[in-house]
Write a protein that holds these residues in place. Structure first.
Motif, PDB file in Angstrom:
ATOM      1  N   ILE A 133      28.178 109.156  15.704  1.00  0.00           N
ATOM      2  CA  ILE A 133      28.263 108.383  14.445  1.00  0.00           C
ATOM      3  C   ILE A 133      29.102 108.648  13.603  1.00  0.00           C
ATOM      4  N   ARG A 134      29.695 109.938  13.920  1.00  0.00           N
ATOM      5  CA  ARG A 134      30.831 110.619  12.956  1.00  0.00           C
ATOM      6  C   ARG A 134      32.118 109.872  13.240  1.00  0.00           C
ATOM      7  N   ARG A 149      24.189  97.708  24.814  1.00  0.00           N
ATOM      8  CA  ARG A 149      25.411  97.789  25.036  1.00  0.00           C
ATOM      9  C   ARG A 149      26.011  97.215  23.295  1.00  0.00           C
ATOM     10  N   HIS A 150      27.162  98.141  23.324  1.00  0.00           N
ATOM     11  CA  HIS A 150      27.780  97.692  22.132  1.00  0.00           C
ATOM     12  C   HIS A 150      27.183  97.809  20.796  1.00  0.00           C
ATOM     13  N   VAL A 151      26.095  98.693  20.726  1.00  0.00           N
ATOM     14  CA  VAL A 151      25.148  98.916  19.647  1.00  0.00           C
ATOM     15  C   VAL A 151      25.887  99.888  18.621  1.00  0.00           C
ATOM     16  N   LYS A 152      25.794  99.385  17.466  1.00  0.00           N
ATOM     17  CA  LYS A 152      26.378 100.306  16.161  1.00  0.00           C
ATOM     18  C   LYS A 152      25.495 101.390  15.624  1.00  0.00           C
ATOM     19  N   PRO A 153      25.657 102.655  15.849  1.00  0.00           N
ATOM     20  CA  PRO A 153      24.720 103.513  15.257  1.00  0.00           C
ATOM     21  C   PRO A 153      25.110 103.891  13.859  1.00  0.00           C
ATOM     22  N   TYR A 154      23.971 104.008  12.909  1.00  0.00           N
ATOM     23  CA  TYR A 154      24.419 104.592  11.429  1.00  0.00           C
ATOM     24  C   TYR A 154      23.755 105.747  11.134  1.00  0.00           C
ATOM     25  N   ARG A 155      22.473 105.840  11.292  1.00  0.00           N
ATOM     26  CA  ARG A 155      21.766 107.083  10.990  1.00  0.00           C
ATOM     27  C   ARG A 155      20.794 107.669  11.989  1.00  0.00           C
ATOM     28  N   LEU A 156      20.527 108.928  11.791  1.00  0.00           N
ATOM     29  CA  LEU A 156      19.647 109.434  12.524  1.00  0.00           C
ATOM     30  C   LEU A 156      18.394 109.827  11.356  1.00  0.00           C
ATOM     31  N   VAL A 157      17.247 109.034  11.656  1.00  0.00           N
ATOM     32  CA  VAL A 157      16.236 109.143  10.775  1.00  0.00           C
ATOM     33  C   VAL A 157      15.022 110.071  11.040  1.00  0.00           C
ATOM     34  N   ASN A 158      14.558 110.774  10.365  1.00  0.00           N
ATOM     35  CA  ASN A 158      13.172 111.439  10.758  1.00  0.00           C
ATOM     36  C   ASN A 158      12.180 110.869   9.579  1.00  0.00           C
ATOM     37  N   SER A 159      11.116 109.882  10.355  1.00  0.00           N
ATOM     38  CA  SER A 159      10.145 109.436   9.678  1.00  0.00           C
ATOM     39  C   SER A 159       8.865 110.224  10.142  1.00  0.00           C
ATOM     40  N   LYS A 160       8.243 110.862   9.230  1.00  0.00           N
ATOM     41  CA  LYS A 160       6.870 111.464   9.300  1.00  0.00           C
ATOM     42  C   LYS A 160       6.953 112.404  10.652  1.00  0.00           C
ATOM     43  N   HIS A 177      13.500 105.192  19.155  1.00  0.00           N
ATOM     44  CA  HIS A 177      12.781 106.717  19.212  1.00  0.00           C
ATOM     45  C   HIS A 177      13.842 107.449  19.941  1.00  0.00           C
ATOM     46  N   LEU A 178      14.202 108.658  19.404  1.00  0.00           N
ATOM     47  CA  LEU A 178      15.311 109.414  20.163  1.00  0.00           C
ATOM     48  C   LEU A 178      14.611 109.878  21.774  1.00  0.00           C
ATOM     49  N   LEU A 179      13.689 110.221  21.591  1.00  0.00           N
ATOM     50  CA  LEU A 179      12.881 110.763  22.890  1.00  0.00           C
ATOM     51  C   LEU A 179      12.891 109.659  24.166  1.00  0.00           C
ATOM     52  N   ASP A 180      12.862 108.391  23.532  1.00  0.00           N
ATOM     53  CA  ASP A 180      12.816 107.226  24.709  1.00  0.00           C
ATOM     54  C   ASP A 180      14.408 106.712  25.029  1.00  0.00           C
ATOM     55  N   MET A 181      15.402 107.367  24.502  1.00  0.00           N
ATOM     56  CA  MET A 181      16.717 106.846  24.867  1.00  0.00           C
ATOM     57  C   MET A 181      17.162 107.735  26.042  1.00  0.00           C
ATOM     58  N   LYS A 182      17.889 107.182  26.854  1.00  0.00           N
ATOM     59  CA  LYS A 182      18.357 107.939  28.046  1.00  0.00           C
ATOM     60  C   LYS A 182      19.786 107.390  28.358  1.00  0.00           C
ATOM     61  N   HIS A 183      20.628 108.000  28.871  1.00  0.00           N
ATOM     62  CA  HIS A 183      21.992 107.815  29.535  1.00  0.00           C
ATOM     63  C   HIS A 183      22.772 107.204  28.255  1.00  0.00           C
ATOM     64  N   ILE A 184      22.849 107.909  27.453  1.00  0.00           N
ATOM     65  CA  ILE A 184      23.809 107.700  26.092  1.00  0.00           C
ATOM     66  C   ILE A 184      25.176 107.879  26.310  1.00  0.00           C
ATOM     67  N   PHE A 185      25.944 106.641  25.901  1.00  0.00           N
ATOM     68  CA  PHE A 185      27.460 106.901  26.272  1.00  0.00           C
ATOM     69  C   PHE A 185      28.227 106.401  25.245  1.00  0.00           C
TER      70      PHE A 185
END
Length: 296
Positions: A133-134, A149-160, A177-185
């Motif tokens: 993100i930075r 693919r080609h997803v634009k990441p903006y913020r890490l959000v903690n909700s509840k 949901h971060l726990l469901d995200m795999k193979h991040i490049f």
């Protein structure tokens, strides 16, 4: 200094104070000192103290030299605002923060918040996405067996208590949901952040971004009205009217029935759906199905 029998908040204050004084601390020794399980100390360090620049060396950890003695009441107040607890206390000025942290023992305050998901499982994705993100780079990942693919990441959000990535996929703002995200490049492609998107992320009450919302109106009994007057219990809650009977008409704007039905069910029988008819029908159908299953 005897530390056994301290509360979790007191324990954290003691640990932070010692780190700020330059001490190298052992998790095992802290567990013995505070008479808690080693995993409790590990959660303190890996989750609640994750905002600190810590150096880990074998079984010890300490604060980075550049940060020693630099944690001030202003730093703590800024951290409180960032994590959404800034409005917990009526007045979070420097005088109050200093008084709060100085009362390690016999502290009059106890805060009970959300139950958080296991941060040790989320942390690898959290750290990887923070770095991406930075740099304003796009990202590729697998999410629930689907390739993005080609997803634009903006913020890490903690909700509840749950961590999500707020990102734009094909011109649509979504939450992953971060726990469901795999193979991040990280990808080489960069993007220019859109201020409209950033504002939407900051102002949205939850993680249902960029969705067409509809209004749900309920009548709240006088017996529980005070809870809805005290704070917002529904997404985008608004008090429409306080009736002479002591009842309330309450409005909530939601993106999906899944966002509101569980909350309505929680308050039954002290709450009645006024509109829309679809929500009322779904609720009655759920209740009838339940009664048919448990009927004696």
């Amino acid at each position: 200094m005897g530390s056994k029998g301290t509360s979790p908040a007191e324990r954290l204050v003691i640990i932070i104070t010692r780190l700020n004084d330059g001490e190298a601390l052992s998790k095992k020794e802290l567990a013995e000192e505070f008479n808690v399980d080693l995993r409790t100390i590990q959660r303190d360090v890996n989750e609640k103290l994750a905002f600190l620049p810590l150096i880990h060396n074998n079984s010890y950890f300490r604060l980075e030299p550049s940060a020693l003695g630099r944690l001030s009441p202003v730093d703590i107040r800024n951290f409180s605002e960032l994590t959404g607890v800034g409005k917990l206390f009526p007045n979070l000025d420097t005088k109050f923060v200093t008084k709060l942290l100085s009362q390690v023992y016999d502290n009059p305050f106890t805060v009970k918040g959300y139950h958080y998901e296991a941060t040790d499982l989320v942390r690898p994705n959290l750290e990887k996405l923070e770095a991406i993100i930075r740099t304003y780079k796009t990202v590729h990942f697998t999410y629930k067996d689907k390739q993005y693919r080609h997803v634009k990441p903006y913020r890490l959000v903690n909700s509840k208590g749950i961590w999500y990535l707020a990102a734009v996929d094909k011109d649509t703002l979504k939450a992953f949901h971060l726990l469901d995200m795999k193979h991040i490049f990280e990808q080489e492609e960069t993007f220019e952040p859109n201020e409209v998107v950033l504002t939407e992320i900051e102002e949205e009450d939850g993680i249902f971004f960029n969705a067409k919302k509809f209004e749900v109106v309920v009548k709240v009994s006088k017996d529980i009205a005070e809870y809805f007057l005290r704070r917002s219990l529904f997404p985008n809650q608004r008090i429409i009217e306080e009736l002479e009977t002591g009842e309330l008409l309450v409005s909530s704007r939601v993106a999906t029935d899944k966002q509101i039905l569980p909350l309505i069910r929680y308050w039954i029988p002290e709450i009645e759906v006024i509109s829309p008819d679809g929500i009322k029908h779904d609720l009655l159908e759920e209740l009838n199905n339940y009664l048919s299953r448990v009927a004696l």
